[in-house]
Design an enzyme around this catalytic site. Structure first.
Site, PDB file in Angstrom:
ATOM      1  N   HIS A   1     -34.269  14.443  12.502  1.00 11.41           N
ATOM      2  CA  HIS A   1     -34.966  13.212  12.863  1.00 11.41           C
ATOM      3  C   HIS A   1     -35.639  13.278  14.236  1.00 11.41           C
ATOM      4  CE1 HIS A   1     -32.445  12.143   9.521  1.00 11.41           C
ATOM      5  NE2 HIS A   1     -31.362  12.348  10.232  1.00 11.41           N
TER       6      HIS A   1
ATOM      7  N   ALA B   1     -28.743  16.225  12.836  1.00 12.20           N
ATOM      8  CA  ALA B   1     -29.455  15.202  13.620  1.00 12.20           C
ATOM      9  C   ALA B   1     -30.851  15.639  14.047  1.00 12.20           C
ATOM     10  CB  ALA B   1     -28.632  14.817  14.836  1.00 12.20           C
TER      11      ALA B   1
ATOM     12  N   ARG C   1     -15.154  14.709  10.283  1.00 10.43           N
ATOM     13  CA  ARG C   1     -16.272  13.900  10.763  1.00 10.43           C
ATOM     14  C   ARG C   1     -16.742  12.920   9.684  1.00 10.43           C
ATOM     15  NH1 ARG C   1     -22.485  15.877  10.920  1.00 10.43           N
ATOM     16  NH2 ARG C   1     -23.274  14.075  12.045  1.00 10.43           N
TER      17      ARG C   1
ATOM     18  N   GLU D   1     -34.753  21.876   2.350  1.00 12.49           N
ATOM     19  CA  GLU D   1     -33.985  21.025   3.280  1.00 12.49           C
ATOM     20  C   GLU D   1     -32.835  20.364   2.512  1.00 12.49           C
ATOM     21  OE1 GLU D   1     -36.478  17.861   4.640  1.00 12.49           O
ATOM     22  OE2 GLU D   1     -34.947  16.979   5.936  1.00 12.49           O
TER      23      GLU D   1
ATOM     24  N   TYR E   1     -19.741  12.449   4.764  1.00 12.10           N
ATOM     25  CA  TYR E   1     -19.874  13.897   4.626  1.00 12.10           C
ATOM     26  C   TYR E   1     -18.784  14.551   3.784  1.00 12.10           C
ATOM     27  CZ  TYR E   1     -23.082  12.766   8.402  1.00 12.10           C
ATOM     28  OH  TYR E   1     -24.092  12.197   9.131  1.00 12.10           O
TER      29      TYR E   1
ATOM     30  N   HIS F   1     -29.328  17.723   2.861  1.00 13.69           N
ATOM     31  CA  HIS F   1     -28.455  16.813   3.597  1.00 13.69           C
ATOM     32  C   HIS F   1     -27.275  16.450   2.711  1.00 13.69           C
ATOM     33  CE1 HIS F   1     -31.439  16.445   6.691  1.00 13.69           C
ATOM     34  NE2 HIS F   1     -32.336  16.329   5.731  1.00 13.69           N
TER      35      HIS F   1
ATOM     36  N   ASN G   1     -29.958  22.644   6.753  1.00 16.65           N
ATOM     37  CA  ASN G   1     -29.540  21.272   7.048  1.00 16.65           C
ATOM     38  C   ASN G   1     -29.613  21.142   8.566  1.00 16.65           C
ATOM     39  OD1 ASN G   1     -28.377  18.847   7.554  1.00 16.65           O
ATOM     40  ND2 ASN G   1     -26.597  19.141   6.223  1.00 16.65           N
TER      41      ASN G   1
ATOM     42  N   ARG H   1     -32.686   7.521  10.217  1.00 16.70           N
ATOM     43  CA  ARG H   1     -32.419   8.745   9.438  1.00 16.70           C
ATOM     44  C   ARG H   1     -33.416   8.924   8.294  1.00 16.70           C
ATOM     45  NH1 ARG H   1     -27.340  10.485  11.304  1.00 16.70           N
ATOM     46  NH2 ARG H   1     -26.125   8.710  12.026  1.00 16.70           N
TER      47      ARG H   1
ATOM     48  N   ARG I   1     -29.205   5.175   4.614  1.00 15.73           N
ATOM     49  CA  ARG I   1     -28.415   4.934   5.830  1.00 15.73           C
ATOM     50  C   ARG I   1     -29.275   4.203   6.868  1.00 15.73           C
ATOM     51  NH1 ARG I   1     -25.364  10.282   7.404  1.00 15.73           N
ATOM     52  NH2 ARG I   1     -24.394   8.783   8.835  1.00 15.73           N
TER      53      ARG I   1
ATOM     54  N   PRO J   1     -26.176  20.738  14.206  1.00 18.26           N
ATOM     55  CA  PRO J   1     -25.111  20.184  15.047  1.00 18.26           C
ATOM     56  C   PRO J   1     -24.100  19.304  14.315  1.00 18.26           C
ATOM     57  CG  PRO J   1     -27.228  19.152  15.536  1.00 18.26           C
ATOM     58  CD  PRO J   1     -27.509  20.347  14.662  1.00 18.26           C
ATOM     59  N   ASN J   2     -22.870  19.477  14.709  1.00 20.59           N
ATOM     60  CA  ASN J   2     -21.720  18.683  14.254  1.00 20.59           C
ATOM     61  C   ASN J   2     -21.262  19.018  12.837  1.00 20.59           C
ATOM     62  OD1 ASN J   2     -21.468  17.059  16.690  1.00 20.59           O
ATOM     63  ND2 ASN J   2     -23.415  16.161  16.077  1.00 20.59           N
TER      64      ASN J   2
ATOM     65  N   SER K   1     -25.375  13.783   3.014  1.00 21.94           N
ATOM     66  CA  SER K   1     -25.412  12.344   2.736  1.00 21.94           C
ATOM     67  C   SER K   1     -26.813  11.944   2.277  1.00 21.94           C
ATOM     68  CB  SER K   1     -25.038  11.566   4.005  1.00 21.94           C
ATOM     69  OG  SER K   1     -26.028  11.745   5.009  1.00 21.94           O
TER      70      SER K   1
ATOM     71  N   ASP L   1     -42.085  23.387  13.552  1.00 25.33           N
ATOM     72  CA  ASP L   1     -43.068  24.409  13.927  1.00 25.33           C
ATOM     73  C   ASP L   1     -42.564  25.821  13.629  1.00 25.33           C
ATOM     74  OD1 ASP L   1     -44.848  22.495  14.741  1.00 25.33           O
ATOM     75  OD2 ASP L   1     -44.540  22.788  16.893  1.00 25.33           O
TER      76      ASP L   1
HETATM   77  C1  DQA Z   1     -27.023  15.093   7.792  1.00 24.15           C
HETATM   78  C2  DQA Z   1     -27.678  13.710   7.980  1.00 24.15           C
HETATM   79  C3  DQA Z   1     -28.162  13.525   9.417  1.00 24.15           C
HETATM   80  O1  DQA Z   1     -28.760  12.230   9.562  1.00 24.15           O
HETATM   81  C4  DQA Z   1     -26.998  13.609  10.366  1.00 24.15           C
HETATM   82  O2  DQA Z   1     -27.443  13.506  11.703  1.00 24.15           O
HETATM   83  C5  DQA Z   1     -26.164  14.837  10.170  1.00 24.15           C
HETATM   84  C6  DQA Z   1     -25.931  15.329   8.816  1.00 24.15           C
HETATM   85  C7  DQA Z   1     -26.397  15.247   6.401  1.00 24.15           C
HETATM   86  O3  DQA Z   1     -26.060  16.371   6.047  1.00 24.15           O
HETATM   87  O4  DQA Z   1     -26.236  14.259   5.670  1.00 24.15           O
HETATM   88  O5  DQA Z   1     -25.605  15.365  11.113  1.00 24.15           O
HETATM   89  O6  DQA Z   1     -28.032  16.078   7.925  1.00 24.15           O
END
Ligand code: DQA
Length: 147
Positions: free
Chosen positions: A79, A76, A17, A97, A22, A99, A73, A110, A106, A9-10, A101, A86
């Site tokens: 977390h 959110a 953003r 995995e 990011y 990320h 990735n 997170r 942070r 998401p996002n 950031s 699963d």
């Molecule tokens: C993220 C870090 C997450 O805490 C955050 O909710 C994101 C992006 C990152 O790519 O740094 O949406 O996964």
């Protein structure tokens, strides 16, 4: 070899953003850099982005016989999501995995990832380059395993 790269998401809003976390590159630019990294590693790649947890679960389940590895990735959902953990465990594909950031430096909430136990490695705080590192790592891991 074919990898599935899942962005949660996002991440479609990359570029506008919170660029201090990011970066200023758009989601389209991220996809382009993922394609380049995959080509450099000799890997075919499919990218998906969704804002919906269940769709991430569906993508992981469907990856079972179609892909050799997963780069994820979960944004959110990292977390919060036992369902994504699963799904990764159920499918059992090698996964990394990523990320953008550095989630360890942070907010407190997170710092915990529900997803990490199902992944070979977590790469955080390296921006777009983290995906390239994940692809190269996964390719190497799978090639070594086949030897
Ligand atoms: C993220 C870090 C997450 O805490 C955050 O909710 C994101 C992006 C990152 O790519 O740094 O949406 O996964």
């Amino acid at each position: 070899m074919k990898f599935l790269v899942i962005n949660g998401p996002n991440l479609n809003l990359l570029g506008t953003r919170e660029p201090e976390f990011y970066g200023s590159g758009s989601y389209a630019a991220l996809v382009q850099s993922i394609r380049q990294a995959a080509a450099a590693a000799g890997i075919r790649v499919k990218t998906v982005q969704t804002n919906h947890e269940g769709k991430i679960v569906d993508s992981i389940q469907k990856a079972a016989k179609k892909y050799d590895g997963i780069v994820i990735n979960p944004a959110a959902y990292t977390h919060t999501s036992v369902a994504i953990l699963d799904a990764l465990k159920a499918v059992g594909l090698p996964a990394v995995e990523v990320h953008l950031s550095d989630i360890q430096s942070r907010e407190e909430f997170r710092r915990h990832s529900y997803i990490s136990p199902a992944c070979l490695k977590t790469i955080a705080g390296k921006g777009f380059a983290g995906y390239a590192e994940a692809i190269a790592f996964l390719a190497e891991y799978i090639r070594n395993k086949k030897r």
